[in-house]
Design an enzyme around this catalytic site. Structure first.
Site, short mmCIF file in Angstrom:
data_model
loop_
_atom_site.label_atom_id
_atom_site.label_comp_id
_atom_site.label_asym_id
_atom_site.label_seq_id
_atom_site.Cartn_x
_atom_site.Cartn_y
_atom_site.Cartn_z
N HIS A 96 0.84 -1.20 0.00
CA HIS A 96 0.00 0.00 0.00
C HIS A 96 0.88 1.25 0.00
O HIS A 96 1.96 1.27 0.59
CB HIS A 96 -0.92 -0.01 1.23
CG HIS A 96 -2.01 1.01 1.15
ND1 HIS A 96 -1.80 2.34 1.45
CD2 HIS A 96 -3.31 0.91 0.79
CE1 HIS A 96 -2.93 3.01 1.28
NE2 HIS A 96 -3.86 2.16 0.88
N GLU A 168 -3.90 2.16 -7.08
CA GLU A 168 -4.32 3.28 -6.23
C GLU A 168 -3.50 4.51 -6.59
O GLU A 168 -2.35 4.62 -6.17
CB GLU A 168 -4.17 2.92 -4.75
CG GLU A 168 -2.97 2.02 -4.41
CD GLU A 168 -2.51 2.18 -2.97
OE1 GLU A 168 -3.35 2.45 -2.12
OE2 GLU A 168 -1.30 2.06 -2.73
#
Length: 251
Positions: A96, A168
């Protein structure tokens, strides 16, 4: 046929009691509903075992938000992939952008995490994405392809086929800005093309690629309608059943 997936990422939110209540509320809300996607919730480590025991894990998969890049040993404060798997969790979020930015996780570190997750029977949800400066400089395709290649392309075809990817755009995380559905589709198609060049079209077409970045009830349906967008990795909206459920039902 690749799966549609909506995965929540709670990040560093919710006490154990609050998290357990939220997971049970979501489990109850989904009971008896016909949904057209797999549902996963990514929770802090301390929640994993309690939540996995309290909900129907055939209805909701449980994910850790990270795991160590070492198998075991004198690494105070770390949690291994084997430990994660022992809780009943079946997934782990790796790479992430917050882990990359705040904890300096590099492609070699992430590669080790992915390999350890796979060897312990976990499904990695591997995140990639560019920052605003990289997009404005026209380097976004290059940056994202490199992130995929450096961390994942040492895997053999069988192991790569077990992964879930999540795109993302870092500039859209928690900012209220969202990539347009066309921007998301363009990047997802680019990622799939890179995978096809390495592993072949069958593996590429079987890989679920999720969109993460201020995805919510208002924009989920349009995002998920795109051919290469197979679902979402949802941050803030996953902390409320009222906000998360409409995203699940956007398929």
């Amino acid at each position: 046929m690749r799966k549609n997936i909506v995965a929540g990422n709670w990040k560093m939110n919710k006490t154990l009691q609050e998290g357990l209540a939220l997971a049970k509320e979501l489990d109850a809300a989904l009971k008896g509903r016909t949904i057209s996607c797999d549902v996963i919730i990514g929770t802090p480590f301390i929640h994993l075992a309690s939540i996995a025991a309290a909900i129907d894990t055939t209805r909701i998969g449980v994910a850790a938000e990270n795991c160590a890049d070492k198998e075991s040993g004198a690494y105070t404060g770390e949690v291994s992939a084997a430990m994660v798997a022992s809780t009943g969790a079946r997934y782990v979020i790796i790479g992430h952008s917050e882990r990359r930015a705040y904890y300096h996780e590099t492609s070699p570190i992430l590669m080790e995490k992915v390999k350890l997750a796979l060897s312990n029977g976990l499904t990695p949800i591997f995140c990639v994405g560019e920052v605003l400066e990289e997009r404005e400089a026209g380097k976004h395709f290059e940056v994202v392809a490199r992130q995929v290649e450096e961390a994942l392309f040492t895997l053999d075809q069988t192991d790569f086929a077990k992964l879930i990817l999540a795109y993302e755009p870092v500039w859209a995380i928690g900012t209220g800005k969202t990539a347009t559905a066309d921007q998301a589709q363009e990047m997802h198609a680019h990622i799939r093309k890179s995978i096809a060049a390495k592993y072949g079209k069958e593996v590429a077409n079987g890989c679920s690629i999720l969109y993460g970045g201020s995805c919510n009830a208002a924009n989920a349906k349009e995002l998920f309608s795109r051919a290469d967008v197979d679902g979402g990795l949802i941050g803030g909206a996953s902390l409320s059943v009222d906000k998360f459920l409409p995203i699940i039902e956007a398929f």
